[in-house]
Design a protein around this motif. Sequence first.
Motif, PDB file in Angstrom:
ATOM      1  N   VAL A 191      -5.837  30.178  33.091  1.00 55.24           N
ATOM      2  CA  VAL A 191      -5.869  28.843  32.493  1.00 55.24           C
ATOM      3  C   VAL A 191      -6.312  29.031  31.045  1.00 55.24           C
ATOM      4  O   VAL A 191      -7.438  29.462  30.786  1.00 55.24           O
ATOM      5  N   ASP A 192      -5.399  28.758  30.131  1.00 57.17           N
ATOM      6  CA  ASP A 192      -5.650  28.969  28.699  1.00 57.17           C
ATOM      7  C   ASP A 192      -6.284  27.698  28.140  1.00 57.17           C
ATOM      8  O   ASP A 192      -5.623  26.690  27.934  1.00 57.17           O
ATOM      9  N   GLU A 193      -7.596  27.782  27.899  1.00 59.63           N
ATOM     10  CA  GLU A 193      -8.345  26.610  27.419  1.00 59.63           C
ATOM     11  C   GLU A 193      -8.727  26.770  25.943  1.00 59.63           C
ATOM     12  O   GLU A 193      -9.862  26.495  25.549  1.00 59.63           O
ATOM     13  N   ALA A 194      -7.765  27.190  25.123  1.00 61.54           N
ATOM     14  CA  ALA A 194      -8.060  27.368  23.691  1.00 61.54           C
ATOM     15  C   ALA A 194      -8.602  26.076  23.065  1.00 61.54           C
ATOM     16  O   ALA A 194      -9.383  26.119  22.123  1.00 61.54           O
ATOM     17  N   TYR A 195      -8.184  24.929  23.612  1.00 62.91           N
ATOM     18  CA  TYR A 195      -8.555  23.625  23.011  1.00 62.91           C
ATOM     19  C   TYR A 195      -9.551  22.848  23.867  1.00 62.91           C
ATOM     20  O   TYR A 195      -9.702  21.635  23.705  1.00 62.91           O
ATOM     21  N   VAL A 231     -12.229  34.630  12.066  1.00 61.41           N
ATOM     22  CA  VAL A 231     -13.065  35.696  12.646  1.00 61.41           C
ATOM     23  C   VAL A 231     -12.307  36.490  13.712  1.00 61.41           C
ATOM     24  O   VAL A 231     -12.512  37.677  13.876  1.00 61.41           O
ATOM     25  N   ARG A 232     -11.401  35.826  14.402  1.00 56.95           N
ATOM     26  CA  ARG A 232     -10.643  36.392  15.519  1.00 56.95           C
ATOM     27  C   ARG A 232     -11.574  36.759  16.672  1.00 56.95           C
ATOM     28  O   ARG A 232     -11.903  37.927  16.904  1.00 56.95           O
ATOM     29  N   LEU A 233     -12.046  35.738  17.364  1.00 56.02           N
ATOM     30  CA  LEU A 233     -12.871  35.997  18.540  1.00 56.02           C
ATOM     31  C   LEU A 233     -12.416  35.086  19.684  1.00 56.02           C
ATOM     32  O   LEU A 233     -12.537  33.869  19.603  1.00 56.02           O
TER      33      LEU A 233
HETATM   34  C1  LIG Z   1      -2.600  27.540  23.670  1.00 57.15           C
HETATM   35  C2  LIG Z   1      -3.133  28.599  22.777  1.00 57.15           C
HETATM   36  N1  LIG Z   1      -3.703  29.681  23.326  1.00 57.15           N
HETATM   37  C3  LIG Z   1      -4.184  30.675  22.567  1.00 57.15           C
HETATM   38  C4  LIG Z   1      -4.122  30.630  21.195  1.00 57.15           C
HETATM   39  C5  LIG Z   1      -4.604  31.825  20.419  1.00 57.15           C
HETATM   40  O1  LIG Z   1      -5.819  31.640  19.896  1.00 57.15           O
HETATM   41  P1  LIG Z   1      -6.686  32.839  19.265  1.00 57.15           P
HETATM   42  O2  LIG Z   1      -6.871  32.462  17.842  1.00 57.15           O
HETATM   43  O3  LIG Z   1      -7.944  32.840  20.055  1.00 57.15           O
HETATM   44  O4  LIG Z   1      -5.936  34.121  19.446  1.00 57.15           O
HETATM   45  C6  LIG Z   1      -3.551  29.527  20.569  1.00 57.15           C
HETATM   46  C7  LIG Z   1      -3.476  29.475  19.101  1.00 57.15           C
HETATM   47  O5  LIG Z   1      -2.987  28.593  18.468  1.00 57.15           O
HETATM   48  C8  LIG Z   1      -3.031  28.491  21.382  1.00 57.15           C
HETATM   49  O6  LIG Z   1      -2.435  27.425  20.847  1.00 57.15           O
END
Ligand SMILES: Cc1ncc(COP(=O)(O)O)c(C=O)c1O
Length: 360
Positions: A191-195, A231-233
């Motif tokens: 589950v990609d919770e980037a947001y 920072v890229r973390l």
């Molecule tokens: C849904 C989603 N996952 C992951 C990422 C990647 O993020 P990160 O900067 O941590 O590599 C993004 C970046 O826009 C994104 O939109």
Amino acid sequence: MSLPIRDELRNVSPYGAPQLDVPVKLNTNENPYSPPAALVEAIAKNVAAIGASLNRYPDRDAVELRAGLAEYIIRESRTTISHEQVWAANGSNEIMLQILQAFGGPGRKALTFSPTYSMYAEYARDTNTEFVAVARRDDFSVDADLIVSAMTIHRPNVIFLASPNNPTGTAMDLEVLDVVLKAAPNTIVVVDEAYAEFRRKGVESAVTRVSRHPNLVVTRTMSKAFAMAGVRLGYLVSSVEMVNALQLVRLPYHLSTVTQVVANTALNFADDLQKDLEQIRTARDEFVNWSAQNGFDTTQSDANFVLLGQFSDRHAAWQALVDRGVLVREVGPDHWLRITIGTASEMEILKKALLEVKGL
Ligand SMILES: Cc1ncc(COP(=O)(O)O)c(C=O)c1O
């Protein structure tokens, strides 16, 4: 002479949004606010303090940083985890690539639901993993029937579910996740919770489920809510077994000492960043209302961006916005543009420009 590159990389363009020099940049879902001055000062001080030890490799296991991230998740999502359930890398991009390095590969398959984050297909290509994208429902949601039937047909080894989803902003109901986890005890469910930090009240994070499901991975990032895209973390919250598996494929010393120190410093300012997050959430909800009142379609968003339509020629609309100094993203379904929520003054410029390009 052309180089003997892999066939699947022939005539392919590198991933990336155009980086144009315009006054209002609303195209890469960054936090529009700079880190607070006190954080910038603390970063300078803490990086200076490790300067003399940069002749040494970093802590390979980033233990202090992972402990800080675990503490943050415990507070943010009101759940209990240990630092051994957290793994960090250079952006959540690197985390997800590591997942396919460990669990994908030749003869294995990854499944996702489109429209979604286009990098999933690239992680799959780069690890020789077969990739299948099944369409989301018309309102861009996913439900248990859709996911379980796609799993039955395609038998994936790894599933990517972005929640909130990029580019639609749609969050997934955790009841859906519970059904999927029950149906797929041997599939890695990402589950990609980037947001996640932009989610509306009442929307629960999947990190509350990791302790019960060793195959569940929740990825997070400091690129968005923490205003640390530079920072890229990125990191994951999962099981100890998952962290052990990813340590097999990570490069030695993949996370620099500077990255670890800067990220750890930013974690101490998590509470100070809340005000900016609240402003972004409020501006997003206001923008969704404004769009409806002015004849645009939008999706309900739990992220720091909104999908806005519908344009009969979205490229013309995108270009007309660029001509007015506003850069948005031409991505996702036809007739829609993805717009990152900016500062109050950026949103004013955007709205004025949108009214001018409306008929396109
Ligand atoms: C849904 C989603 N996952 C992951 C990422 C990647 O993020 P990160 O900067 O941590 O590599 C993004 C970046 O826009 C994104 O939109």
